[in-house]
Design an enzyme around this catalytic site. Structure first.
Site, short mmCIF file in Angstrom:
data_model
loop_
_atom_site.label_atom_id
_atom_site.label_comp_id
_atom_site.label_asym_id
_atom_site.label_seq_id
_atom_site.Cartn_x
_atom_site.Cartn_y
_atom_site.Cartn_z
N SER A 54 0.86 -1.20 0.00
CA SER A 54 0.00 0.00 0.00
C SER A 54 0.89 1.24 0.00
O SER A 54 2.08 1.16 0.34
CB SER A 54 -0.85 0.00 1.28
OG SER A 54 -1.52 1.23 1.45
N TYR A 68 -2.09 -0.62 10.62
CA TYR A 68 -2.25 -0.98 9.20
C TYR A 68 -0.96 -0.70 8.44
O TYR A 68 -0.46 -1.54 7.69
CB TYR A 68 -3.42 -0.19 8.60
CG TYR A 68 -3.63 -0.49 7.12
CD1 TYR A 68 -4.19 -1.69 6.70
CD2 TYR A 68 -3.26 0.43 6.14
CE1 TYR A 68 -4.37 -1.97 5.36
CE2 TYR A 68 -3.44 0.17 4.79
CZ TYR A 68 -3.99 -1.04 4.40
OH TYR A 68 -4.15 -1.32 3.07
P1 NDP Z 1 -11.63 -5.54 -0.30
O1 NDP Z 1 -12.14 -5.44 1.10
O2 NDP Z 1 -12.58 -5.26 -1.41
O3 NDP Z 1 -10.97 -6.97 -0.54
C1 NDP Z 1 -10.27 -7.64 0.49
C2 NDP Z 1 -10.24 -9.11 0.14
O4 NDP Z 1 -9.52 -9.81 1.16
C3 NDP Z 1 -11.63 -9.72 0.06
O5 NDP Z 1 -11.70 -10.56 -1.07
C4 NDP Z 1 -11.71 -10.56 1.34
O6 NDP Z 1 -12.50 -11.72 1.09
C5 NDP Z 1 -10.26 -10.94 1.52
N1 NDP Z 1 -9.96 -11.36 2.88
C6 NDP Z 1 -10.06 -10.67 4.04
N2 NDP Z 1 -9.74 -11.45 5.08
C7 NDP Z 1 -9.40 -12.67 4.56
C8 NDP Z 1 -8.98 -13.89 5.12
N3 NDP Z 1 -8.82 -14.05 6.45
N4 NDP Z 1 -8.73 -14.94 4.30
C9 NDP Z 1 -8.90 -14.80 2.97
N5 NDP Z 1 -9.30 -13.67 2.36
C10 NDP Z 1 -9.55 -12.62 3.17
O7 NDP Z 1 -10.38 -4.55 -0.35
P2 NDP Z 1 -9.24 -4.29 -1.46
O8 NDP Z 1 -9.56 -4.96 -2.72
O9 NDP Z 1 -9.00 -2.84 -1.46
O10 NDP Z 1 -8.00 -4.98 -0.76
C11 NDP Z 1 -7.07 -5.80 -1.42
C12 NDP Z 1 -5.66 -5.47 -0.93
O11 NDP Z 1 -5.32 -4.16 -1.38
C13 NDP Z 1 -5.51 -5.45 0.59
O12 NDP Z 1 -4.30 -6.09 0.95
C14 NDP Z 1 -5.44 -3.96 0.92
O13 NDP Z 1 -4.74 -3.72 2.13
C15 NDP Z 1 -4.72 -3.45 -0.30
N6 NDP Z 1 -4.84 -2.01 -0.54
C16 NDP Z 1 -6.06 -1.46 -0.84
C17 NDP Z 1 -6.19 -0.08 -1.04
C18 NDP Z 1 -7.51 0.55 -1.29
O14 NDP Z 1 -7.61 1.79 -1.22
N7 NDP Z 1 -8.56 -0.19 -1.63
C19 NDP Z 1 -5.00 0.80 -0.97
C20 NDP Z 1 -3.78 0.11 -0.68
C21 NDP Z 1 -3.72 -1.24 -0.48
P3 NDP Z 1 -13.48 -12.45 2.13
O15 NDP Z 1 -14.02 -11.41 3.06
O16 NDP Z 1 -14.51 -13.07 1.25
O17 NDP Z 1 -12.61 -13.46 2.80
#
Ligand code: NDP
Length: 244
Positions: free
Chosen positions: A142, A155
């Site tokens: 990030s 975070y």
């Molecule tokens: P979302 O919340 O849309 O997606 C997060 C994903 O992680 C979901 O598919 C969720 O699936 C999964 N997840 C969460 N916990 C678990 C777990 N214990 N096991 C397996 N899967 C898990 O957010 P983003 O798409 O934004 O996030 C994706 C990545 O991008 C993250 O690492 C985030 O930190 C990073 N990021 C995002 C930014 C943003 O502004 N959006 C900026 C910088 C980095 P489910 O709940 O079905 O398990």
């Protein structure tokens, strides 16, 4: 194997946001994608959509905080498609709050998903890739892996850790490619995990300039499509209108 076509690509956190958009983009470009997350209804729907469009997709329930589950997920990819070329450690959570709020369960959740989850993906994939003689890890950090913001101390710590782990992995293995993708604010469900009202209000304002998840998916595709002897070690992709 260069390019994207035909590669077997396992994606954690593929049920929404960046993971979902990346699965669509890579499948559209001929990758065989394996989708993991806890919400299997979402995965099933996405896999059906990809298959319906002529692509190849499998899915399996995955909790990245569980090492054996993560191993089973990578095994599933190998059983279904014969190899694993790329693992995208994307799953993450971001329940922001000031340290003083002492939301210790949420701190632990971020450490478990954002750090341990990435380590579990590496632990599951490294022996497979070493046996194959190559592969690529794409670890999602990030802009919070480059700077610290109030309410985001834990975070950001987890995202700095992703950078450190990835760089260590890269230095230790010249037969593997290791890529860090560091997005700025991106449209997704990530802010839904914030329970602290003040942090949530601040994030709603911050997210008004968010870029679409597809922009991050294209950055990931760029890192994967390079020739085998080219390692894109990090890409930062952020809104033009963002100072952070
Ligand atoms: P979302 O919340 O849309 O997606 C997060 C994903 O992680 C979901 O598919 C969720 O699936 C999964 N997840 C969460 N916990 C678990 C777990 N214990 N096991 C397996 N899967 C898990 O957010 P983003 O798409 O934004 O996030 C994706 C990545 O991008 C993250 O690492 C985030 O930190 C990073 N990021 C995002 C930014 C943003 O502004 N959006 C900026 C910088 C980095 P489910 O709940 O079905 O398990």
């Amino acid at each position: 194997m260069s390019g994207i076509e035909g590669k077997v690509i396992a994606i954690t956190g593929a049920s929404s946001g960046i993971g979902e958009a990346t699965a669509r983009e890579l499948a559209r470009r001929g990758a065989r994608v394996v989708l993991g997350a806890r919400r299997t209804d979402r995965l099933e729907h996405l896999a059906a959509e990809i298959t319906g469009a002529g692509g190849q997709a499998r899915h399996r329930r995955l909790d990245v905080t569980d090492l054996e589950d993560t191993r089973a997920f990578i095994d599933h990819a190998r059983t279904e498609f014969g190899r694993v070329d790329v693992i995208i450690n994307n799953a993450g959570v971001m329940p922001l709050s000031a340290l003083e709020a002492l939301k210790i369960d949420e701190w632990n959740r971020m450490i478990d998903v954002n750090i341990r989850g990435v380590l579990h993906g590496i632990a599951a994939g490294l022996p497979v890739m070493k046996a194959q003689g190559g592969g690529q890890f794409v670890n999602v950090s990030s802009i919070g892996g480059h700077a610290v913001f109030p309410t985001a101390a834990v975070y950001c710590a987890t995202k700095y850790a992703v950078l450190a782990i990835s760089e260590g992995l890269r230095q230790e293995h010249q037969d593997l490619r290791v890529t860090v993708i560091s997005p700025g604010v991106t449209t997704s469900e990530l802010a839904d995990s914030i329970t602290d009202p003040a942090s949530k209000a601040g994030m709603d304002e911050f997210r008004r300039i968010a870029i679409p998840a597809e922009a991050v998916a294209r950055a990931i595709a760029y890192a994967i499509e390079q020739p085998d002897d080219v390692d894109v070690s990090e890409v930062i992709v952020r809104p033009t209108a963002s100072a952070y």
